[in-house]
Motif scaffolding. Structure first.
Motif, mmCIF file in Angstrom:
data_model
loop_
_atom_site.group_PDB
_atom_site.id
_atom_site.type_symbol
_atom_site.label_atom_id
_atom_site.label_comp_id
_atom_site.label_asym_id
_atom_site.label_seq_id
_atom_site.Cartn_x
_atom_site.Cartn_y
_atom_site.Cartn_z
ATOM 1 N N PRO A 1 -20.841 35.974 4.659
ATOM 2 C CA PRO A 1 -21.549 35.693 3.409
ATOM 3 C C PRO A 1 -22.820 36.522 3.265
ATOM 4 O O PRO A 1 -23.339 37.056 4.245
ATOM 5 C CB PRO A 1 -21.883 34.200 3.535
ATOM 6 C CG PRO A 1 -21.981 33.956 5.007
ATOM 7 C CD PRO A 1 -20.955 34.846 5.629
ATOM 8 N N SER A 2 -23.323 36.598 2.050
ATOM 9 C CA SER A 2 -24.491 37.414 1.744
ATOM 10 C C SER A 2 -25.762 36.797 2.325
ATOM 11 O O SER A 2 -25.818 35.598 2.601
ATOM 12 C CB SER A 2 -24.654 37.555 0.233
ATOM 13 O OG SER A 2 -24.965 36.295 -0.351
ATOM 14 N N SER A 3 -26.775 37.641 2.488
ATOM 15 C CA SER A 3 -28.075 37.174 2.986
ATOM 16 C C SER A 3 -28.660 36.095 2.083
ATOM 17 O O SER A 3 -29.230 35.107 2.556
ATOM 18 C CB SER A 3 -29.061 38.347 3.074
ATOM 19 O OG SER A 3 -28.583 39.341 3.928
ATOM 20 N N LYS A 4 -28.514 36.297 0.765
ATOM 21 C CA LYS A 4 -29.064 35.350 -0.197
ATOM 22 C C LYS A 4 -28.414 33.983 -0.061
ATOM 23 O O LYS A 4 -29.089 32.949 -0.078
ATOM 24 C CB LYS A 4 -28.853 35.903 -1.617
ATOM 25 C CG LYS A 4 -29.249 34.963 -2.752
ATOM 26 C CD LYS A 4 -30.733 34.742 -2.844
ATOM 27 C CE LYS A 4 -31.086 33.964 -4.101
ATOM 28 N NZ LYS A 4 -32.410 33.318 -4.006
ATOM 29 N N CYS B 1 -28.820 28.447 1.579
ATOM 30 C CA CYS B 1 -28.182 27.333 2.295
ATOM 31 C C CYS B 1 -29.170 26.671 3.252
ATOM 32 O O CYS B 1 -29.204 25.444 3.385
ATOM 33 C CB CYS B 1 -26.961 27.850 3.044
ATOM 34 S SG CYS B 1 -25.848 26.555 3.612
ATOM 35 N N LYS B 2 -29.992 27.485 3.912
ATOM 36 C CA LYS B 2 -31.000 26.955 4.831
ATOM 37 C C LYS B 2 -32.028 26.099 4.096
ATOM 38 O O LYS B 2 -32.613 25.180 4.668
ATOM 39 C CB LYS B 2 -31.703 28.106 5.565
ATOM 40 C CG LYS B 2 -30.839 28.781 6.625
ATOM 41 C CD LYS B 2 -31.572 29.955 7.270
ATOM 42 C CE LYS B 2 -30.700 30.624 8.317
ATOM 43 N NZ LYS B 2 -31.347 31.835 8.902
ATOM 44 N N GLU C 1 -21.133 28.095 -1.346
ATOM 45 C CA GLU C 1 -19.815 27.579 -1.726
ATOM 46 C C GLU C 1 -19.018 28.642 -2.475
ATOM 47 O O GLU C 1 -17.800 28.740 -2.308
ATOM 48 C CB GLU C 1 -19.958 26.300 -2.559
ATOM 49 C CG GLU C 1 -20.473 25.115 -1.754
ATOM 50 C CD GLU C 1 -19.868 23.784 -2.157
ATOM 51 O OE1 GLU C 1 -19.166 23.727 -3.184
ATOM 52 O OE2 GLU C 1 -20.070 22.800 -1.423
ATOM 53 N N GLU C 2 -19.692 29.458 -3.284
ATOM 54 C CA GLU C 2 -18.973 30.540 -3.959
ATOM 55 C C GLU C 2 -18.518 31.595 -2.953
ATOM 56 O O GLU C 2 -17.425 32.163 -3.085
ATOM 57 C CB GLU C 2 -19.824 31.185 -5.052
ATOM 58 C CG GLU C 2 -19.097 32.319 -5.740
ATOM 59 C CD GLU C 2 -19.526 32.554 -7.188
ATOM 60 O OE1 GLU C 2 -19.540 33.709 -7.601
ATOM 61 O OE2 GLU C 2 -19.799 31.582 -7.905
ATOM 62 N N GLU C 3 -19.330 31.872 -1.934
ATOM 63 C CA GLU C 3 -18.924 32.814 -0.893
ATOM 64 C C GLU C 3 -17.704 32.294 -0.128
ATOM 65 O O GLU C 3 -16.798 33.048 0.217
ATOM 66 C CB GLU C 3 -20.088 33.052 0.083
ATOM 67 C CG GLU C 3 -21.283 33.759 -0.526
ATOM 68 C CD GLU C 3 -21.069 35.251 -0.648
ATOM 69 O OE1 GLU C 3 -20.938 35.933 0.379
ATOM 70 O OE2 GLU C 3 -21.031 35.739 -1.786
ATOM 71 N N VAL C 4 -17.678 30.982 0.133
ATOM 72 C CA VAL C 4 -16.515 30.359 0.782
ATOM 73 C C VAL C 4 -15.279 30.557 -0.092
ATOM 74 O O VAL C 4 -14.194 30.913 0.398
ATOM 75 C CB VAL C 4 -16.760 28.855 1.039
ATOM 76 C CG1 VAL C 4 -15.469 28.150 1.459
ATOM 77 C CG2 VAL C 4 -17.822 28.664 2.121
ATOM 78 N N ARG C 5 -15.434 30.338 -1.392
ATOM 79 C CA ARG C 5 -14.312 30.523 -2.309
ATOM 80 C C ARG C 5 -13.843 31.975 -2.332
ATOM 81 O O ARG C 5 -12.640 32.261 -2.391
ATOM 82 C CB ARG C 5 -14.708 30.074 -3.724
ATOM 83 C CG ARG C 5 -15.008 28.589 -3.850
ATOM 84 C CD ARG C 5 -15.053 28.134 -5.287
ATOM 85 N NE ARG C 5 -16.139 28.674 -6.062
ATOM 86 C CZ ARG C 5 -17.332 28.089 -6.212
ATOM 87 N NH1 ARG C 5 -17.596 26.944 -5.603
ATOM 88 N NH2 ARG C 5 -18.265 28.642 -6.962
#
Length: 706
Positions: A579-582, A587-588, A596-600
């Protein structure tokens, strides 16, 4: 004809054999329905079969049916599929359209009724000026500086985002968009379009929405024209698009929405999957239908993918399964660095006879450049889906090349203008303009700069030192030169500062420099280096000629949506990229939306594969350590847990099950070797149960949404 006769007709005459979930969707004609279809679920077959059911079985006039989808290609594909199966005569009056095209027809009809000229469309490739050209000019006027191509793309997407979300000016002011003076640019853009007689694609949507809200005549005309509405790829539909569809569908609400919130990956374009999650709130008498069978992939891909997506919270509960063969296990490949990744991938593809059934997927377009370098060197044909790559115009690439050009030609004022304020020598704009006006008679930029009136001593010393450093570049080979520019010319420090001050991702900037190094590592001179960049640019631009040939497909996961391949290789799987740094930093801080979009997105990537999936990761980028993507760790763990599984696909960790005694619960652990299933039940807490007893005694079953 009755239901059974219709399905027999589909099977015998049209060779369409539907499973029970698909049949239920095809039969649901009246009222609002949301069909949630897993990847490879056969949704296009269901939509065209449902249209046929409406016309052949329910005698609904074809012209009363409107089918909307996300892209021109998808709309054309659906119309072609319908024609090929059921014939052109039946399809002649049936409308298959993108929502933009539908809205354009509405706006045009209204404008023509008022005897006014239709505004020109302001988009790339249409009219005398493009949207990006106009935004670029306005950005310069507002901020008195030029915008880079990657930032311009962010600006354009941001303008589309706020319009599709129907944001007011107050809403926009609350956003952290990251574009300097965005609200001023946005207002100037809207004003200029209006004064010059242009509309952009987003104006078609917002204009139609406003028109339908205030003009009941047009709204009622559309409602009378279209009694039944199908919406494909609804997870990619924006808020304003959902509102338009809702206005046209009322009051009959014969709306059939097909999508999958698990495949919503266009948040940056204002995709609004929340509309799917709120479907029953919008349409209280709605029916939620499922299509959970995957016809595309092997069990080795489907089972871990199904478990992987369950980590997301903003989704419906569904259990993807397949009746396909087990297939090869997912391969996890770990190498030392990016170059080793490309070398490995090249060696694998060299042995492939059917390259057109192989795809290399990546998170960001920047990943394609060094890969293309390796493929082109090794004469491996490729087709790249997105040739609009910003790499060759990226400001980091321009900076590094400007250092080299200045070393080769000390009088190159254009190269100096690109980097003078990025080199820690305290050179002001006034000093640069002095050099531009006074350089000549064999004097280079540095020598001219030293003649600047009252040049401060610290700047003088810094310029003398820098002049020596730049002169040194001329004696180095390309790879060493780039490393020298980073360290000795302190460009690395500027990269770190720019990422903090302007919101760039340091990981992405390092990727760009690493890509340049990859290309530079295999040439011996600057002439070869510049020549190689030119060859690669041409190779990418011309790769479209390989589209229907035996060539490996290179694509971002976003562009791979709707495609499938026998073999899929996903690359650059490291934290910070995917996933992206952003998304990691958000998330932190407790904001899971981006993650969640990165998971998708990862889920969409892995489910492009039919038979073989390989996930490739490494330990270093630009000589700096990186971490293996947390998604790879998660997927690897899931596969290990499922490799020896002999359980029904619906019974897995993360599934929601119904127990005959304890009710609904979440499966938190399964251990077949210990005959154990752990379920966290609502109200009664966590229970450790016998897995065998639960299955053999039919004490548990998957929860179905109705």
């Amino acid at each position: 004809m009755n239901q059974e006769e219709f399905f027999r007709l589909l099977s015998d005459k049209y060779n369409i054999n539907l499973n029970p979930q698909q049949k239920e969707a095809v039969l649901r004609i009246h009222g609002p329905s949301l069909l949630l279809s897993v990847p490879g679920g056969g949704k296009t077959t269901v939509i065209v079969s449902r249209c046929a059911n409406m016309v052949l079985n329910h005698k609904i006039p074809p012209e009363k049916i409107l089918t909307l989808t996300f892209s021109k290609a998808a709309a054309q594909d659906m119309k072609t599929r319908f024609c090929d199966i059921f014939g052109k005569e039946l399809a002649r009056n049936m409308v298959f359209s993108t929502i933009h095209s539908f809205c354009y027809s509405v706006v045009r009809c209204y404008v023509e009724s008022k005897n006014k000229p239709m505004p020109q469309i302001l988009e790339d490739g249409e009219g005398q000026i493009s949207k990006n050209q106009m935004l670029k000019r306005i950005y310069h006027e507002v901020n008195n500086e030029y915008i880079s191509d990657d930032r311009l793309e962010d600006l354009s997407n941001s303008v589309s985002f706020v319009k599709n979300m129907l944001y007011t000016e107050d809403d926009i002011k609350k956003l952290d968009i990251g574009i300097k003076n965005f609200i001023d640019i946005y207002n100037a853009y809207e004003k200029r379009k209006k004064s010059e007689g242009y509309i952009d694609y987003d104006d078609m949507l917002t204009g139609t929405y406003k028109l339908l809200k205030r003009n009941t005549g047009i709204t009622n005309m559309l409602r009378e024209r279209y009694h039944y509405i199908n919406v494909d790829e609804s997870q990619d539909t924006s808020l304003v698009q959902h509102e338009i569809i809702k206005l046209v569908a009322q009051p009959k609400n014969n709306i059939f929405m097909v999508g999958d919130e698990d495949q919503s990956i266009y948040g940056f374009r204002a995709a609004f999957p929340q509309a799917l999650l709120d479907f029953k709130k919008t349409y209280p008498d709605a029916k939620i239908l499922l299509m959970e069978r995957n016809y595309r992939s092997t069990k080795s891909i489907v089972i871990p993918a199904n478990i992987f997506i369950k980590q997301n919270k903003g989704r419906y509960e569904k259990n993807m399964y397949t009746e396909n063969e087990e297939g090869e296990a997912v391969v996890f490949k770990h190498v030392k660095n990016r170059n080793e990744q490309y070398a490995y991938l090249t060696s694998v593809l060299k042995s492939e006879s059917n390259l057109s059934e192989c795809a290399v997927l990546y998170r960001n377009n920047i990943s394609a450049i060094p890969l293309v370098d390796y493929l082109e060197y090794n004469n491996i044909p490729f087709y790249i889906r997105d040739t609009n790559l910003h790499f060759f115009k990226h400001w980091v690439v321009n900076d590094v090349l400007s250092f080299i050009r200045l070393a080769l030609d000390p009088c190159d004022i254009e190269a100096f203008g690109q980097i003078y304020y990025k080199i820690g020598a305290f050179i002001s704009r006034e000093m640069f303009e002095y050099v531009a006006e006074n350089m000549g008679k064999g004097k280079g930029v540095m020598e001219t700069l030293l003649n600047f009136p009252n040049l401060p001593e610290d700047t003088c010393n810094a310029v003398k030192y820098l002049a020596g450093q730049i002169e040194t570049i001329d004696y180095l080979k390309p790879l060493k030169a780039i490393e020298f520019i980073e360290k000795e010319c302190e460009y690395e420090k500027y990269i770190r500062r720019a990422s903090k001050e302007m919101g760039y991702s340091i990981d992405s900037l390092n990727y760009i420099i690493d890509g340049l190094k990859s290309i530079a590592s295999r040439v011996d001179s600057f002439d070869e280096f510049f020549g190689r960049l030119s060859i690669l640019k041409s190779a990418i631009e011309n790769s479209g000629k390989n589209r229907y040939k035996n060539a490996v497909v290179l694509t971002t996961i976003h562009s791979s949506k709707g495609l499938e391949f026998d073999k899929v290789y996903m690359i650059d799987l490291v934290d910070g990229q995917f996933p992206s740094s952003k998304s990691i930093s958000d998330c932190k801080e407790g904001n899971d939306a981006l993650m969640e979009e990165e998971v998708r997105l990862f889920y969409v990537g892995v489910t492009r594969a039919r038979k073989y999936l390989e996930l490739i990761t490494f330990s270093k980028v630009n000589n700096k350590p990186v971490s293996v993507s947390r998604f790879v760790h998660r997927f690897n763990l899931v596969q290990k847990q499922t490799e020896s599984r002999a359980l029904p696909n619906e019974i897995c960790e993360g599934a929601i099950l119904e127990h005959v005694k304890f009710g609904q619960g979440l499966v938190t652990r399964i251990d077949e070797s210990k005959d154990l299933i752990v379920i966290e039940f609502e109200g009664v807490g966590t229970k450790m149960l016998s897995l065998k007893t639960c299955i053999d005694g039919k004490k548990i079953q998957p929860v179905k949404i109705s």
